[in-house]
Design a protein around this motif. Structure first.
Motif, PDB file in Angstrom:
ATOM      1  N   GLY A   1       0.764  -1.221  -0.183  1.00 27.09           N
ATOM      2  CA  GLY A   1       0.014  -0.009  -0.100  1.00 27.09           C
ATOM      3  C   GLY A   1       0.717   1.141  -0.120  1.00 27.09           C
ATOM      4  N   PHE A   2       1.761   1.402   0.930  1.00 24.41           N
ATOM      5  CA  PHE A   2       2.814   2.427   1.053  1.00 24.41           C
ATOM      6  C   PHE A   2       3.266   2.797  -0.392  1.00 24.41           C
ATOM      7  CE2 PHE A   2       2.040   2.599   5.477  1.00 24.41           C
ATOM      8  CZ  PHE A   2       2.707   3.781   5.792  1.00 24.41           C
ATOM      9  N   TRP A   3       4.137   1.383  -1.040  1.00 22.07           N
ATOM     10  CA  TRP A   3       4.833   1.627  -2.270  1.00 22.07           C
ATOM     11  C   TRP A   3       3.713   2.140  -3.374  1.00 22.07           C
ATOM     12  CZ3 TRP A   3       3.338  -1.730  -6.561  1.00 22.07           C
ATOM     13  CH2 TRP A   3       4.183  -1.586  -7.505  1.00 22.07           C
ATOM     14  N   TYR A   4       2.540   1.496  -3.357  1.00 18.35           N
ATOM     15  CA  TYR A   4       1.561   1.614  -4.515  1.00 18.35           C
ATOM     16  C   TYR A   4       1.121   3.090  -4.336  1.00 18.35           C
ATOM     17  CZ  TYR A   4      -2.573   1.570  -7.592  1.00 18.35           C
ATOM     18  OH  TYR A   4      -3.586   1.723  -8.428  1.00 18.35           O
ATOM     19  N   THR A   5       0.623   3.344  -3.265  1.00 14.68           N
ATOM     20  CA  THR A   5       0.232   4.851  -2.975  1.00 14.68           C
ATOM     21  C   THR A   5       1.116   6.041  -3.353  1.00 14.68           C
ATOM     22  OG1 THR A   5      -1.181   4.171  -1.228  1.00 14.68           O
ATOM     23  CG2 THR A   5      -0.844   6.820  -1.571  1.00 14.68           C
ATOM     24  N   GLN A   6       2.334   5.810  -3.207  1.00 15.47           N
ATOM     25  CA  GLN A   6       3.381   6.767  -3.562  1.00 15.47           C
ATOM     26  C   GLN A   6       3.495   6.975  -5.010  1.00 15.47           C
ATOM     27  OE1 GLN A   6       7.397   5.281  -2.494  1.00 15.47           O
ATOM     28  NE2 GLN A   6       8.163   7.324  -2.734  1.00 15.47           N
ATOM     29  N   TRP A   7       3.677   6.026  -5.765  1.00 11.44           N
ATOM     30  CA  TRP A   7       3.895   6.238  -7.376  1.00 11.44           C
ATOM     31  C   TRP A   7       2.721   6.363  -7.960  1.00 11.44           C
ATOM     32  CZ3 TRP A   7       1.638   3.431 -10.933  1.00 11.44           C
ATOM     33  CH2 TRP A   7       1.303   1.957 -10.835  1.00 11.44           C
ATOM     34  N   PHE A   8       1.570   5.938  -7.355  1.00 11.63           N
ATOM     35  CA  PHE A   8       0.159   5.759  -8.206  1.00 11.63           C
ATOM     36  C   PHE A   8      -0.102   7.481  -8.210  1.00 11.63           C
ATOM     37  CE2 PHE A   8      -4.448   6.244  -7.845  1.00 11.63           C
ATOM     38  CZ  PHE A   8      -4.716   5.802  -9.032  1.00 11.63           C
ATOM     39  N   VAL A   9      -0.127   8.032  -6.892  1.00 14.77           N
ATOM     40  CA  VAL A   9      -0.767   9.460  -6.936  1.00 14.77           C
ATOM     41  C   VAL A   9       0.217  10.288  -7.790  1.00 14.77           C
ATOM     42  CG1 VAL A   9      -0.953  11.371  -5.461  1.00 14.77           C
ATOM     43  CG2 VAL A   9      -1.879   9.143  -4.670  1.00 14.77           C
ATOM     44  N   ARG A  10       1.362  10.195  -7.718  1.00 12.72           N
ATOM     45  CA  ARG A  10       2.508  10.911  -8.518  1.00 12.72           C
ATOM     46  C   ARG A  10       2.075  10.639  -9.946  1.00 12.72           C
ATOM     47  NH1 ARG A  10       6.544  13.994  -7.430  1.00 12.72           N
ATOM     48  NH2 ARG A  10       6.944  12.693  -5.478  1.00 12.72           N
ATOM     49  N   SER A  11       1.870   9.360 -10.449  1.00 10.56           N
ATOM     50  CA  SER A  11       1.732   9.359 -11.930  1.00 10.56           C
ATOM     51  C   SER A  11       0.305  10.028 -12.425  1.00 10.56           C
ATOM     52  CB  SER A  11       1.648   7.889 -12.178  1.00 10.56           C
ATOM     53  OG  SER A  11       0.433   7.172 -11.626  1.00 10.56           O
ATOM     54  N   TRP A  12      -0.635   9.882 -11.387  1.00 13.25           N
ATOM     55  CA  TRP A  12      -1.949  10.579 -11.967  1.00 13.25           C
ATOM     56  C   TRP A  12      -1.966  11.995 -11.822  1.00 13.25           C
ATOM     57  CZ3 TRP A  12      -6.681   8.520 -13.680  1.00 13.25           C
ATOM     58  CH2 TRP A  12      -6.602   7.298 -13.794  1.00 13.25           C
ATOM     59  N   VAL A  13      -1.467  12.673 -10.844  1.00 18.92           N
ATOM     60  CA  VAL A  13      -1.342  14.059 -10.965  1.00 18.92           C
ATOM     61  C   VAL A  13      -0.130  14.681 -11.806  1.00 18.92           C
ATOM     62  CG1 VAL A  13      -2.407  14.225  -8.781  1.00 18.92           C
ATOM     63  CG2 VAL A  13       0.208  14.593  -9.018  1.00 18.92           C
ATOM     64  N   ASP A  14       0.851  13.951 -12.043  1.00 23.72           N
ATOM     65  CA  ASP A  14       1.718  14.282 -13.283  1.00 23.72           C
ATOM     66  C   ASP A  14       1.246  14.335 -14.593  1.00 23.72           C
ATOM     67  OD1 ASP A  14       3.637  15.285 -11.387  1.00 23.72           O
ATOM     68  OD2 ASP A  14       4.756  13.411 -11.616  1.00 23.72           O
ATOM     69  N   HIS A  15       0.186  13.720 -14.883  1.00 21.18           N
ATOM     70  CA  HIS A  15      -0.468  13.459 -16.366  1.00 21.18           C
ATOM     71  C   HIS A  15      -0.907  14.938 -16.672  1.00 21.18           C
ATOM     72  CE1 HIS A  15      -2.803  12.316 -19.799  1.00 21.18           C
ATOM     73  NE2 HIS A  15      -2.085  11.150 -19.709  1.00 21.18           N
ATOM     74  N   PRO A  16      -0.622  15.277 -18.035  1.00 16.89           N
ATOM     75  CA  PRO A  16      -0.981  16.802 -18.394  1.00 16.89           C
ATOM     76  C   PRO A  16      -2.415  16.996 -18.403  1.00 16.89           C
ATOM     77  CG  PRO A  16       0.237  15.360 -20.197  1.00 16.89           C
ATOM     78  CD  PRO A  16       0.085  14.525 -19.095  1.00 16.89           C
ATOM     79  N   ASN A  17      -3.313  15.907 -18.417  1.00 16.51           N
ATOM     80  CA  ASN A  17      -4.800  16.028 -18.687  1.00 16.51           C
ATOM     81  C   ASN A  17      -5.549  15.780 -17.332  1.00 16.51           C
ATOM     82  OD1 ASN A  17      -4.550  16.296 -21.374  1.00 16.51           O
ATOM     83  ND2 ASN A  17      -4.866  14.033 -21.732  1.00 16.51           N
ATOM     84  N   PHE A  18      -4.676  15.773 -16.245  1.00 13.99           N
ATOM     85  CA  PHE A  18      -5.246  15.739 -14.869  1.00 13.99           C
ATOM     86  C   PHE A  18      -5.926  17.166 -14.683  1.00 13.99           C
ATOM     87  CE2 PHE A  18      -5.219  16.032 -10.426  1.00 13.99           C
ATOM     88  CZ  PHE A  18      -5.960  15.035  -9.850  1.00 13.99           C
ATOM     89  N   PRO A  19      -7.102  16.849 -14.197  1.00 12.09           N
ATOM     90  CA  PRO A  19      -7.829  18.441 -13.962  1.00 12.09           C
ATOM     91  C   PRO A  19      -7.338  18.998 -12.512  1.00 12.09           C
ATOM     92  CG  PRO A  19      -9.367  16.599 -13.589  1.00 12.09           C
ATOM     93  CD  PRO A  19      -8.075  16.002 -14.076  1.00 12.09           C
ATOM     94  N   ARG A  20      -6.643  20.089 -12.697  1.00 13.03           N
ATOM     95  CA  ARG A  20      -5.967  20.527 -11.522  1.00 13.03           C
ATOM     96  C   ARG A  20      -6.899  21.838 -10.818  1.00 13.03           C
ATOM     97  NH1 ARG A  20      -2.557  18.869 -14.775  1.00 13.03           N
ATOM     98  NH2 ARG A  20      -0.693  17.881 -14.183  1.00 13.03           N
ATOM     99  N   THR A  21      -7.337  21.378  -9.190  1.00  8.90           N
ATOM    100  CA  THR A  21      -8.045  22.323  -8.891  1.00  8.90           C
ATOM    101  C   THR A  21      -7.166  23.077  -7.814  1.00  8.90           C
ATOM    102  OG1 THR A  21      -9.626  20.613  -8.515  1.00  8.90           O
ATOM    103  CG2 THR A  21      -9.874  22.504  -7.092  1.00  8.90           C
ATOM    104  N   TYR A  22      -5.973  22.651  -7.520  1.00  9.90           N
ATOM    105  CA  TYR A  22      -4.992  23.546  -6.481  1.00  9.90           C
ATOM    106  C   TYR A  22      -3.835  23.747  -7.516  1.00  9.90           C
ATOM    107  CZ  TYR A  22      -8.299  21.251  -3.408  1.00  9.90           C
ATOM    108  OH  TYR A  22      -9.315  20.816  -2.827  1.00  9.90           O
ATOM    109  N   THR A  23      -3.095  24.330  -6.894  1.00 12.50           N
ATOM    110  CA  THR A  23      -1.602  24.813  -7.751  1.00 12.50           C
ATOM    111  C   THR A  23      -0.873  23.629  -7.686  1.00 12.50           C
ATOM    112  OG1 THR A  23      -0.430  25.470  -5.445  1.00 12.50           O
ATOM    113  CG2 THR A  23      -1.809  26.997  -6.442  1.00 12.50           C
ATOM    114  N   GLN A  24       0.311  23.936  -8.684  1.00 15.89           N
ATOM    115  CA  GLN A  24       1.034  22.798  -8.717  1.00 15.89           C
ATOM    116  C   GLN A  24       1.954  22.574  -7.813  1.00 15.89           C
ATOM    117  OE1 GLN A  24       1.083  20.610 -11.561  1.00 15.89           O
ATOM    118  NE2 GLN A  24       2.696  19.457 -10.788  1.00 15.89           N
TER     119      GLN A  24
END
Length: 119
Positions: free
Chosen positions: A62-85
């Motif tokens: 869980g720690f391993w997956y969450t760490q890379w999964f969240v970053r991979s989603w928010v780093d995607h150019p099409n991720f809808p950003r509500t907050y600042t980079q």
């Protein structure tokens, strides 16, 4: 406290109903409160397991997956950003720091001062 953080981690790491991970993946929505709950549970887990020599596989995964999964989603150019980079970068760094603490047993901050709320 043990039961509370364990239940939260199990729900999050299994992408259960209402979890941060599920909302991020399914709805492409960053739930700030759910993220706060997730990192609080991860921090409690790290604190409780600092001197543990053998870690449960489900927690390690869980720690391993969450760490890379969240970053991979928010780093995607099409991720809808509500907050600042900057906010997303700090959030991902928080997950990195928690994973480091969990796997090494060494808090990356003196006195946990680095775990202040992310603004």
């Amino acid at each position: 406290m043990s039961e509370g953080y364990l239940q939260t981690l199990q729900r999050e790491f299994q992408a259960g109903e209402g979890s941060f991970v599920l909302r991020l993946r399914s709805d492409l929505q960053w739930d700030r409160q759910a993220f706060g709950n997730l990192v609080s549970a991860m921090q409690a887990c790290c604190r409780e397991h600092e001197s543990t020599q053998v870690l449960d596989r489900w927690m390690a995964e869980g720690f391993w997956y969450t760490q890379w999964f969240v970053r991979s989603w928010v780093d995607h150019p099409n991720f809808p950003r509500t907050y600042t980079q900057d906010y997303y970068q700090k959030a991902c760094t928080r997950l990195d720091d928690l994973a480091q603490w969990f796997f090494s047993g060494i808090n990356p901050y003196e006195g946990e001062s680095g775990f202040d709320p992310i603004e």
